[in-house]
Design a protein around this motif. Structure first.
Motif, mmCIF file in Angstrom:
data_model
loop_
_atom_site.group_PDB
_atom_site.id
_atom_site.type_symbol
_atom_site.label_atom_id
_atom_site.label_comp_id
_atom_site.label_asym_id
_atom_site.label_seq_id
_atom_site.Cartn_x
_atom_site.Cartn_y
_atom_site.Cartn_z
ATOM 1 N N ALA A 31 -15.825 -25.759 -26.098
ATOM 2 C CA ALA A 31 -16.226 -27.078 -25.695
ATOM 3 C C ALA A 31 -16.265 -27.973 -27.243
ATOM 4 C CB ALA A 31 -17.636 -27.323 -25.114
ATOM 5 N N LEU A 32 -16.841 -27.295 -28.449
ATOM 6 C CA LEU A 32 -17.094 -27.729 -29.539
ATOM 7 C C LEU A 32 -15.561 -27.914 -30.243
ATOM 8 C CD1 LEU A 32 -19.404 -28.908 -31.394
ATOM 9 C CD2 LEU A 32 -19.675 -26.632 -32.352
ATOM 10 N N LEU A 33 -14.693 -27.020 -30.125
ATOM 11 C CA LEU A 33 -13.301 -27.043 -30.483
ATOM 12 C C LEU A 33 -12.954 -28.523 -30.554
ATOM 13 C CD1 LEU A 33 -11.740 -23.949 -29.982
ATOM 14 C CD2 LEU A 33 -11.991 -24.843 -32.219
ATOM 15 N N ALA A 34 -13.227 -29.105 -29.247
ATOM 16 C CA ALA A 34 -12.632 -30.555 -29.032
ATOM 17 C C ALA A 34 -13.307 -31.723 -29.906
ATOM 18 C CB ALA A 34 -12.838 -30.800 -27.644
ATOM 19 N N ARG A 35 -14.257 -31.356 -30.467
ATOM 20 C CA ARG A 35 -15.181 -32.302 -31.445
ATOM 21 C C ARG A 35 -15.074 -32.025 -32.758
ATOM 22 N NH1 ARG A 35 -21.056 -31.354 -29.554
ATOM 23 N NH2 ARG A 35 -21.372 -33.307 -30.929
ATOM 24 N N VAL A 36 -14.493 -31.089 -33.351
ATOM 25 C CA VAL A 36 -14.778 -30.459 -34.858
ATOM 26 C C VAL A 36 -13.324 -30.924 -35.337
ATOM 27 C CG1 VAL A 36 -15.128 -28.951 -36.597
ATOM 28 C CG2 VAL A 36 -16.372 -28.996 -34.385
#
Length: 327
Positions: A116-121
């Protein structure tokens, strides 16, 4: 009891029994207490306090549950790049067949949060040209940035200051704003060779100018003005004759009523230009001659003539002309 408290209590309770040394048992007990307090801070969204405590607990005893709590605290603080790195570390945690179920559950939760965090960093890739990569130094927010690896570096969303420099080249500094979304942002930077030479602190000997000898100090400039005047009058006469010649040619090309063919336009323009130049030269010659007379009258004999720098420059514009001089 929150899921973090339950997870920490179960895991530490399982591992505390078989420890061989009393010192290890004491570290586990301290880690359990600190982790329980950190879980309360996470529930209350006191992320800074939770991060500090879970870091202490992990230093006393390593557990995947600590990594999961640490990553959540970093994410809550907006330090997304560090949080993603911690989730990746947790997802790669090696677990044996006898590992507690809480460890496995923490690793599964970490893998889910990592995706999920890969799409934000966002990631930044700086490509430098103009200078050899090994000679270039790059920083982002005053922290070193590796170049030439072809690998992008993750950064938190927001504004960052990129600075690229190399010896003998003009430094480049840019402010880059990264959005909260995954992907690689490629930033090309071209270094230009520095044009300004460094100023050297050298001693310069200053020689005072010698005083000009007394005498007819205006004699030389007066003669120079007369020379300019004579040359201007000659030039005016020559260009006047040339202008009259072009007018004579126009009389042959044009009719008695003053009508001229289009082919005669060049002669018309040339005759006008030569006439204007002739007039300007006569004006300059007259002004120069007048200036020479004035300089002779103003000069007084006080000894041998002074030797100095004299410059008399004629000038002419479309509607005016004259001379300017420095003595």
């Amino acid at each position: 009891m929150s899921r973090w408290v339950a997870c920490a209590a179960i895991v530490l309770g399982l591992v505390s029994g078989p420890l061989a040394h009393a010192g290890e048992q004491e570290n586990v007990s301290k880690a359990r207490e600190i982790a329980l307090s950190a879980s309360d801070d996470l529930d209350a969204k006191r992320f800074a306090e939770a991060l500090e405590k879970v870091t202490q607990a992990e230093a006393l005893y390593h557990a995947p549950t600590h990594l999961l709590m640490r990553a959540e605290a970093l994410e809550g603080l907006g330090r997304l790049a560090e949080a993603l790195e911690t989730y990746e570390r947790l997802a790669a945690e090696p677990l044996g067949p006898t590992s507690p179920p809480a460890f496995r559950k923490a690793r599964e939760e970490g893998s889910k949060r990592e995706r999920a965090l890969l799409a934000r960093v966002p990631s930044l890739l700086v490509v430098v040209t103009g200078a050899a990569t090994e000679d270039v130094k790059a920083t982002v927010d005053d922290k070193p940035l590796a170049l030439g690896t072809g690998m992008a570096t993750r950064f938190d969303p927001g504004k960052h200051v990129l600075r690229v420099e190399a010896s003998g080249f003009s430094p480049v500094e840019r402010t880059i704003e990264l959005d909260e979304r995954g992907g690689v942002i490629k930033v090309p930077v071209h270094l230009e060779v520095a044009s300004a030479r460094p100023v050297r602190d050298e001693k310069v000997d200053v020689i005072a100018p010698k005083p000009a000898p007394s005498g007819r100090t205006l004699f030389v400039p007066a003669m120079a003005a007369f020379g300019v005047g004579a040359a201007s009058l000659v030039a005016g006469a020559v260009t006047g004759v040339m202008s009259l010649g072009r007018v004579g040619e126009l009389e042959e090309l044009c009719t008695s009523e003053g009508r001229c063919p289009p082919s005669a336009q060049g002669h018309i323009d040339e005759a006008g230009t030569l006439g204007n130049v002739s007039t300007a030269m006569f004006v300059v010659g007259g002004a120069a001659a007048a200036a020479g007379v004035v300089l002779l009258v103003m000069g007084k004999p006080k000894g041998p003539p002074a030797v100095g720098h004299v410059e008399v420059v004629p000038w002419a514009g479309p509607l005016s002309a004259g001379i300017r001089g420095t003595f």
